[in-house]
Design an enzyme around this catalytic site. Structure first.
Site, PDB file in Angstrom:
ATOM      1  N   GLN A   1      -3.666  -0.808  -3.037  1.00 21.71           N
ATOM      2  CA  GLN A   1      -2.805  -0.901  -1.853  1.00 21.71           C
ATOM      3  C   GLN A   1      -2.299  -2.340  -1.786  1.00 21.71           C
ATOM      4  O   GLN A   1      -2.999  -3.247  -1.334  1.00 21.71           O
ATOM      5  CB  GLN A   1      -3.573  -0.464  -0.618  1.00 21.71           C
ATOM      6  CG  GLN A   1      -4.071   0.987  -0.731  1.00 21.71           C
ATOM      7  CD  GLN A   1      -2.956   2.023  -0.714  1.00 21.71           C
ATOM      8  OE1 GLN A   1      -2.206   2.129   0.253  1.00 21.71           O
ATOM      9  NE2 GLN A   1      -2.825   2.787  -1.809  1.00 21.71           N
TER      10      GLN A   1
ATOM     11  N   GLY B   1      -2.023   5.116   9.405  1.00 22.08           N
ATOM     12  CA  GLY B   1      -2.027   5.187   7.949  1.00 22.08           C
ATOM     13  C   GLY B   1      -1.104   4.166   7.303  1.00 22.08           C
ATOM     14  O   GLY B   1      -0.355   3.449   7.986  1.00 22.08           O
ATOM     15  N   HIS B   2      -1.147   4.113   5.979  1.00 21.98           N
ATOM     16  CA  HIS B   2      -0.340   3.108   5.281  1.00 21.98           C
ATOM     17  C   HIS B   2       1.149   3.370   5.414  1.00 21.98           C
ATOM     18  O   HIS B   2       1.597   4.501   5.429  1.00 21.98           O
ATOM     19  CB  HIS B   2      -0.736   2.952   3.819  1.00 21.98           C
ATOM     20  CG  HIS B   2      -0.778   4.188   2.993  1.00 21.98           C
ATOM     21  ND1 HIS B   2      -1.136   4.170   1.681  1.00 21.98           N
ATOM     22  CD2 HIS B   2      -0.518   5.476   3.291  1.00 21.98           C
ATOM     23  CE1 HIS B   2      -1.099   5.382   1.200  1.00 21.98           C
ATOM     24  NE2 HIS B   2      -0.720   6.192   2.147  1.00 21.98           N
ATOM     25  N   ASN B   3       1.886   2.269   5.546  1.00 19.94           N
ATOM     26  CA  ASN B   3       3.345   2.305   5.628  1.00 19.94           C
ATOM     27  C   ASN B   3       3.883   2.996   6.875  1.00 19.94           C
ATOM     28  O   ASN B   3       5.065   3.333   6.940  1.00 19.94           O
ATOM     29  CB  ASN B   3       3.938   2.946   4.367  1.00 19.94           C
ATOM     30  CG  ASN B   3       3.577   2.137   3.144  1.00 19.94           C
ATOM     31  OD1 ASN B   3       2.720   2.514   2.342  1.00 19.94           O
ATOM     32  ND2 ASN B   3       4.168   0.971   3.026  1.00 19.94           N
TER      33      ASN B   3
END
Lengths: 343, 343, 343
Positions: free
Chosen positions: B196, B237-239
């Site tokens: 990540q 969550g990511h992004n």
């Protein structure tokens, strides 16, 4: 306690012994896996088939099961409760020596019987009861109170001014006294914080699970009464009130100012909306959303079945059209009545 | 501030005073429980009945309520916002002295106005703004940036390279910058981790609740714009991208790459699936699952009623058969049409 | 690695290069945003339109896309897996020097290759493998075992006696080994704690997300097999068993004694009730509640659509009356049959 005889168990905890009282057991096992030297228990008829195969030295069970037990048994009307008492005796909590670890920072006067672990912080003005155990990396804010004989696992945070009762058991990552979620919308669309001026008051004999968060009140306190048991990752909003001996399973969210009665149970992942009142002795199923107050004891549910994906697509698509469906049924009823009136 | 007169309040915050301006108040209370010396507020008609019984020294309320108030009052079009401003004045945040606690580990140069509590770790290469307060047991990874006047309660973790804006308020157990959940399936069925490589960028005036987790981006950054308010135990969550002044209640899960607009509100326990886009000014009810993008402002819901268990069993079993039900209705319509065509 | 040529990439990772092998790239970017000097990837036909506009120096894609790529490309049957391997190469994990920080408290003998960060506590009797990294403020209880090359981010807690396998990656706030939620009701209505005597056993190559909690077993152990990937804020109850290479997304709750098979996936916010068995290769959609065992591989769902609030009110109110609706349909069928029989 390293090992005990069945006679010793019965003389301490009661129950009717069948078999050799001098049999020694040193550990509790599960019905399926217990071996010689272990004692197990049968609490649910579902597991009755395992009884005949048990290799345990003894089984705790209800009187009507005693005849079917191939090994020694202790009969009692409540085998699970008996098991709990036996387990507490055979597996006493780990002894943690008193004293303050040199890496801890203690800014309050505390009794000599307290144990303060590595890197713990106790702010000024705290009242820590006799025999309290604070494991590594706990943070206790200024003016907090922790009742006697409480045990805080590593990494627990108690915010300033919050009160924890006697014999609390608090698991790692639990947080007591974080700000409630209160904001007023200002004219430009931004949020203005409402200072959270209340505290948290927790009664005696409360257990708080890992990662559970309990917000402080906005003006009055958030209150958890005595004997409440909270599992992991529960969120308790500001000004919530939870009645004595209520037990709440993991991942439950309780929104601000909700009031839950005494002796309730709430299943895992349930959500209780804010400003709702739930009376005593209410049981809420796992995954259920409570959007209205409940004034009668009973069991409440609101979950839907999981289906294989194709069946789900086919059936649940209709949820968007239930009102049409109801309209169609009414129309059919009208048309049918017309036809029926024909000669 | 220990106590103030109503005249002082009105001269500072505005509003129309009715009653004795020399009346002194020292604390804010609730409408139901406020006593003499306390000021309270009425924001919702629902609580109007309590107004006549209030024992407070003064009540903040809307102009049309002023006549019904038995004690002194301050009338304002937005009583709740007025209360927020008054509370911020009467209950200023606790003052934490500057300086680095001897048990802290600080590997970056930081301003003298910063407060670093016991057992805090600040890694190398960090940029910590003026006036930042880091309470006990916080961990700030290498290269992280924390904007001026931010306040981190005990036990907050900021991962390497993440950026927190000015005036952030971050509660205990919050985690900024953990890895997003990204894996590729390899030929043998095991999962290969996607490093990540993005970070987290958080704007000014953001509040992050206890136990909330914000993942770093996979390639680009996860972004939280200014003025966003996140309650406890939210998972981002990511992004994910959250627009300015959006407020999200506890236990909400937001999956990777979801994009939530500005000025939205999301109720507790809601779930937003990944790669979804929600436009500005959307309001999502508690417990609702958002599986499709929403392009129009408005309020969206998708929760089901909780029923007493027997009623639930009887009614919800049909969910597995809604498609059959729809088929039956269609068949009835056809047969009825046939009959109706008969002479 | 600072930068590499496309030829170097292909010679290390395979794939079919189209374009100039001496082109250098130093970073991975997204298809939409990658610039010169960056390499990107196309994994889903949905993003195909972005390919023609890409400003990247190269694109990883499937063979059938190679012709449409305006820049250099590497064709491979599994572009996402290729991207994962490339990313692991270009972005190796941060190097953390070995050694024990002076503020740490280490009560066990540990290898010289271990890194122990500030304010970490390692209790007595622990077994810490070669190369383990424990970042700031981690707490490792007495007798715990951590396999070689594991990495624990700041603020992780491992309870006494729990076992973590090799190459674990555990994120901040994760807790392994907290007590399961087990109580017996005593005669006076209070709850008697069942000592949680089991442990937690975690296999090799497991990742555990931020704030995830894994309870220890009541009698036997809770088991997480090798290669399992757990996202953030998951709750794993006591005696749960999760099979190898299963991946579980954020905010999932798994109740006690549930058994999840190998190679399963569970979507975010799903809930698995206790004592349920889910076979291998089952995929559960986000937000789904699993209340019954699943014995066949496949995809299962149980979520309902979110509607605009007025449509929701109109449609979902019928859920309380589905049984009436079914009754009405049956009555219509009977009456219609009567009519149809008429001459």
């Amino acid at each position: 306690v390293t090992d005990v005889t069945l006679s010793e168990i019965v003389s301490r905890l009661g129950g009717v012994l069948k078999g050799d009282g001098s049999t020694r057991v040193h550990r509790i096992g599960t019905l399926a896996l217990a071996k010689k030297g272990e004692i197990t228990f049968l609490t649910h008829p579902r597991y009755q088939a395992q009884l005949a195969l048990s290799k345990a030295s003894a089984v705790i069970l209800s009187p009507e099961m005693a005849d079917q037990c191939p090994v020694a048994s202790i009969a009692t009307p409540q085998p699970y409760l008996y098991f709990a008492r036996l387990a507490q005796w055979l597996e006493p909590p780990r002894l943690i020596p008193s004293g303050i670890h040199p890496s801890a920072t203690v800014e309050s006067a505390i009794p000599a019987t307290v144990s303060v672990g590595p890197s713990v912080w106790i702010g000024p003005g705290c009242v820590i009861g006799e025999g309290v155990r604070l494991m590594a990396n706990c943070s206790i804010g200024p003016g907090a109170m922790i009742g006697a004989d409480s045990f805080l696992h590593p990494g627990v945070t108690i915010y300033p001014g919050c009160q924890v009762g006697q014999r609390a058991l608090i698991h790692s990552g639990a947080i007591v006294g974080s700000d409630g979620f209160g904001f007023a919308k200002s004219e430009d669309g931004s949020w203005l914080k409402i200072p959270q001026m209340g505290g948290v008051r927790i009664g005696a004999d409360v257990e708080i699970g890992a990662g559970t968060t309990i917000d402080r009140g906005a003006i009055e306190d958030t209150v958890i009464e005595e004997g409440v048991k909270l599992d992991n990752q529960i969120q308790v909003g500001h000004n919530v009130h939870i009645g004595a001996h209520t037990a709440i399973a993991g991942c439950v969210g309780i929104a601000g100012s909700a009031r839950i009665g005494r002796r309730c149970t709430v299943g895992g992942g349930a959500v209780v909306l804010g400003h709702i009142e739930i009376s005593d002795d209410v049981h809420i199923s796992a995954g259920t959303l409570i959007a209205k107050s409940i004034s009668r004891p009973g069991t409440y549910a609101g979950t839907i079945p999981a289906l294989e994906r194709q069946a789900w697509l086919k059936n649940f698509a209709h949820l968007r059209h239930l009102d049409d469906m109801a309209d169609k049924i009414r129309a059919l009823e009208r048309r049918l009545s017309q036809l029926e009136k024909k000669p």
